[in-house]
Design a protein around this motif. Structure first.
Motif, mmCIF file in Angstrom:
data_model
loop_
_atom_site.group_PDB
_atom_site.id
_atom_site.type_symbol
_atom_site.label_atom_id
_atom_site.label_comp_id
_atom_site.label_asym_id
_atom_site.label_seq_id
_atom_site.Cartn_x
_atom_site.Cartn_y
_atom_site.Cartn_z
ATOM 1 N N GLU A 31 12.366 -7.597 -7.620
ATOM 2 C CA GLU A 31 12.449 -8.872 -6.923
ATOM 3 C C GLU A 31 11.705 -8.842 -5.585
ATOM 4 O OE1 GLU A 31 16.545 -10.914 -7.725
ATOM 5 O OE2 GLU A 31 16.929 -8.795 -7.286
ATOM 6 N N LEU A 32 11.290 -7.675 -5.148
ATOM 7 C CA LEU A 32 10.587 -7.541 -3.882
ATOM 8 C C LEU A 32 9.100 -7.805 -4.091
ATOM 9 C CD1 LEU A 32 12.430 -4.342 -2.631
ATOM 10 C CD2 LEU A 32 12.911 -6.717 -2.026
ATOM 11 N N SER A 33 8.451 -8.367 -3.072
ATOM 12 C CA SER A 33 7.081 -8.853 -3.269
ATOM 13 C C SER A 33 6.010 -8.091 -2.503
ATOM 14 C CB SER A 33 7.013 -10.339 -2.870
ATOM 15 O OG SER A 33 7.384 -10.507 -1.494
ATOM 16 N N LYS A 34 6.411 -7.171 -1.629
ATOM 17 C CA LYS A 34 5.414 -6.543 -0.766
ATOM 18 C C LYS A 34 5.715 -5.064 -0.585
ATOM 19 C CE LYS A 34 3.451 -7.009 3.903
ATOM 20 N NZ LYS A 34 3.554 -7.754 5.178
ATOM 21 N N VAL A 35 4.693 -4.235 -0.745
ATOM 22 C CA VAL A 35 4.842 -2.794 -0.508
ATOM 23 C C VAL A 35 4.923 -2.568 1.001
ATOM 24 C CG1 VAL A 35 3.807 -0.517 -0.788
ATOM 25 C CG2 VAL A 35 3.569 -2.238 -2.607
ATOM 26 N N PRO A 36 5.989 -1.953 1.491
ATOM 27 C CA PRO A 36 6.130 -1.773 2.943
ATOM 28 C C PRO A 36 5.217 -0.677 3.472
ATOM 29 C CG PRO A 36 7.906 -0.655 1.820
ATOM 30 C CD PRO A 36 7.122 -1.382 0.750
ATOM 31 N N THR A 91 14.220 3.568 -12.888
ATOM 32 C CA THR A 91 13.463 2.786 -13.858
ATOM 33 C C THR A 91 12.865 1.540 -13.215
ATOM 34 O OG1 THR A 91 15.541 1.746 -14.555
ATOM 35 C CG2 THR A 91 14.732 3.574 -15.894
ATOM 36 N N ALA A 92 12.251 1.690 -12.056
ATOM 37 C CA ALA A 92 11.527 0.566 -11.452
ATOM 38 C C ALA A 92 10.574 0.007 -12.507
ATOM 39 C CB ALA A 92 10.755 1.051 -10.222
ATOM 40 N N ASN A 93 10.659 -1.312 -12.759
ATOM 41 C CA ASN A 93 10.041 -1.821 -13.981
ATOM 42 C C ASN A 93 8.649 -2.401 -13.826
ATOM 43 O OD1 ASN A 93 10.701 -4.158 -12.640
ATOM 44 N ND2 ASN A 93 11.675 -5.150 -14.388
ATOM 45 N N GLU A 94 8.044 -2.277 -12.672
ATOM 46 C CA GLU A 94 6.671 -2.720 -12.489
ATOM 47 C C GLU A 94 5.940 -1.692 -11.638
ATOM 48 O OE1 GLU A 94 6.775 -6.470 -10.568
ATOM 49 O OE2 GLU A 94 7.591 -7.561 -12.294
ATOM 50 N N THR A 95 4.621 -1.676 -11.751
ATOM 51 C CA THR A 95 3.826 -0.771 -10.915
ATOM 52 C C THR A 95 4.093 -1.043 -9.442
ATOM 53 O OG1 THR A 95 2.096 -0.632 -12.593
ATOM 54 C CG2 THR A 95 1.497 -0.014 -10.340
ATOM 55 N N ARG A 96 4.177 -2.334 -9.081
ATOM 56 C CA ARG A 96 4.455 -2.687 -7.684
ATOM 57 C C ARG A 96 5.827 -2.193 -7.259
ATOM 58 N NH1 ARG A 96 4.747 -8.822 -6.743
ATOM 59 N NH2 ARG A 96 6.729 -8.471 -7.807
ATOM 60 N N SER A 97 6.822 -2.319 -8.144
ATOM 61 C CA SER A 97 8.174 -1.857 -7.823
ATOM 62 C C SER A 97 8.186 -0.371 -7.528
ATOM 63 C CB SER A 97 9.121 -2.171 -8.979
ATOM 64 O OG SER A 97 9.194 -3.556 -9.233
ATOM 65 N N ALA A 98 7.467 0.391 -8.341
ATOM 66 C CA ALA A 98 7.406 1.836 -8.125
ATOM 67 C C ALA A 98 6.716 2.155 -6.806
ATOM 68 C CB ALA A 98 6.675 2.506 -9.286
ATOM 69 N N LYS A 99 5.671 1.417 -6.479
ATOM 70 C CA LYS A 99 4.971 1.631 -5.210
ATOM 71 C C LYS A 99 5.887 1.301 -4.033
ATOM 72 C CE LYS A 99 0.225 0.868 -6.843
ATOM 73 N NZ LYS A 99 -0.973 -0.021 -6.739
ATOM 74 N N ALA A 101 9.169 1.493 -4.024
ATOM 75 C CA ALA A 101 10.175 2.557 -3.933
ATOM 76 C C ALA A 101 9.595 3.799 -3.268
ATOM 77 C CB ALA A 101 10.685 2.893 -5.328
ATOM 78 N N HIS A 102 8.412 4.217 -3.689
ATOM 79 C CA HIS A 102 7.792 5.402 -3.091
ATOM 80 C C HIS A 102 7.540 5.192 -1.595
ATOM 81 C CE1 HIS A 102 7.071 8.329 -6.237
ATOM 82 N NE2 HIS A 102 6.772 7.358 -7.074
ATOM 83 N N ALA A 103 7.035 4.013 -1.233
ATOM 84 C CA ALA A 103 6.749 3.745 0.177
ATOM 85 C C ALA A 103 8.027 3.780 1.008
ATOM 86 C CB ALA A 103 6.059 2.395 0.322
ATOM 87 N N ALA A 104 9.106 3.243 0.451
ATOM 88 C CA ALA A 104 10.369 3.209 1.194
ATOM 89 C C ALA A 104 10.886 4.603 1.488
ATOM 90 C CB ALA A 104 11.411 2.414 0.406
ATOM 91 N N LEU A 105 10.681 5.532 0.569
ATOM 92 C CA LEU A 105 11.148 6.902 0.793
ATOM 93 C C LEU A 105 10.510 7.522 2.032
ATOM 94 C CD1 LEU A 105 11.062 8.359 -2.853
ATOM 95 C CD2 LEU A 105 13.029 7.451 -1.607
ATOM 96 N N ASP A 106 9.310 7.060 2.375
ATOM 97 C CA ASP A 106 8.602 7.608 3.534
ATOM 98 C C ASP A 106 8.928 6.879 4.834
ATOM 99 O OD1 ASP A 106 7.121 9.600 2.130
ATOM 100 O OD2 ASP A 106 5.804 8.024 1.358
ATOM 101 N N ILE A 107 9.725 5.806 4.741
ATOM 102 C CA ILE A 107 10.025 4.997 5.923
ATOM 103 C C ILE A 107 11.508 5.065 6.306
ATOM 104 C CG2 ILE A 107 10.079 2.645 6.841
ATOM 105 C CD1 ILE A 107 7.619 2.048 5.065
ATOM 106 N N LEU A 108 12.390 4.891 5.342
ATOM 107 C CA LEU A 108 13.823 4.857 5.630
ATOM 108 C C LEU A 108 14.317 6.224 6.096
ATOM 109 C CD1 LEU A 108 14.977 2.697 2.590
ATOM 110 C CD2 LEU A 108 14.531 1.934 4.937
ATOM 111 N N GLN A 133 11.020 10.998 -10.242
ATOM 112 C CA GLN A 133 10.567 10.288 -11.438
ATOM 113 C C GLN A 133 10.933 8.814 -11.275
ATOM 114 O OE1 GLN A 133 8.896 11.739 -13.997
ATOM 115 N NE2 GLN A 133 9.035 13.801 -13.135
ATOM 116 N N ILE A 134 9.933 7.997 -10.928
ATOM 117 C CA ILE A 134 10.156 6.582 -10.648
ATOM 118 C C ILE A 134 9.277 5.732 -11.563
ATOM 119 C CG2 ILE A 134 10.000 4.745 -8.928
ATOM 120 C CD1 ILE A 134 10.440 6.825 -6.761
ATOM 121 N N GLY A 135 9.888 4.779 -12.244
ATOM 122 C CA GLY A 135 9.143 3.841 -13.085
ATOM 123 C C GLY A 135 9.613 3.870 -14.521
#
Length: 223
Positions: A31-36, A91-99, A101-108, A133-135
């Protein structure tokens, strides 16, 4: 009690850790629209160690850490459970979702200046990423028990019997699927996101599946 040494390892869906805000309207990563990035608007909180980043803007919604997840990762970082390693099965279900999630791990952050990614990396060889393992795009899939967990086992060389899995999915019971298809994995559902109570309950279930921990925190399995 003759045994082999088995330090235990915690495998968590990304969902209890990162992709929800703190109320019932929490969005999923799809549901998120932008890679942070590091310039995205952030939410800060102080849990007694100084201000830390607990949320980051991802377009229409923020992606934010649950307090229970923060406490659990602080425990891991502080060495409360020696030998415990963390991993991600999401199981992030889109390429954007996986991106996202990965980006958030480096920020939070779980403490000021200490990111979720840093805690997830503790105990693994430098540069190793097989524990994340994301996606659901091949070779991953929607069924974590058939894709994520076999890949985690093969990449980390950690047996299912030494895994503890937390998952918050409410439309599919990943915990039941993993318990059935990956014998030995201890599972703990977190239907409202990981709480400190569920974190402790999962750890206790793992301890009950083996013998008591030794003084240095090493788990020994009875023959």
């Amino acid at each position: 009690m003759a045994s082999t040494s088995n330090k235990f390892h915690t495998y968590v869906d990304l969902a209890p850790i990162t992709p929800h805000v703190l109320d019932d309207r929490s969005p999923e990563t799809y549901e998120l629209s932008k890679v942070p990035n590091q310039n995205s608007e952030k939410t800060h909180a102080d849990f007694g160690f100084g201000p830390q980043i607990i949320g980051v803007d991802c377009g229409d919604s923020a992606l934010q850490l649950f307090p229970g997840a923060i406490k659990a990762l602080q425990d891991v970082h502080d060495g409360v459970f020696p030998g415990l390693k963390c991993a991600v099965a999401s199981t992030a279900n889109e390429t954007r979702s996986a991106k996202i999630a990965h980006a958030a791990l480096d920020i939070l952050e779980i403490k000021p200046g200490i990111t979720v990614r840093e805690v997830l990396s503790l105990g693994w060889e430098r540069g190793f990423d097989g524990h994340v393992q994301i996606g659901r795009a091949p070779p991953l899939a929607n069924d974590k028990s058939k894709a994520h967990f076999p890949r985690l086992r093969d990449a980390t060389q950690i047996a299912f019997e030494r895994m503890l899995f937390f998952d918050d999915c409410n439309w599919e019971d990943h915990c039941a699927n993993v318990a059935a298809a990956c014998p030995g994995v201890i599972v703990q559902r977190t239907p409202h996101g990981l709480s400190d109570v569920e974190w402790r309950r999962g750890l206790e279930k793992f301890r009950e599946s083996v013998s008591v921990a030794t003084k240095d925190g090493t788990i020994h399995r009875a023959d």
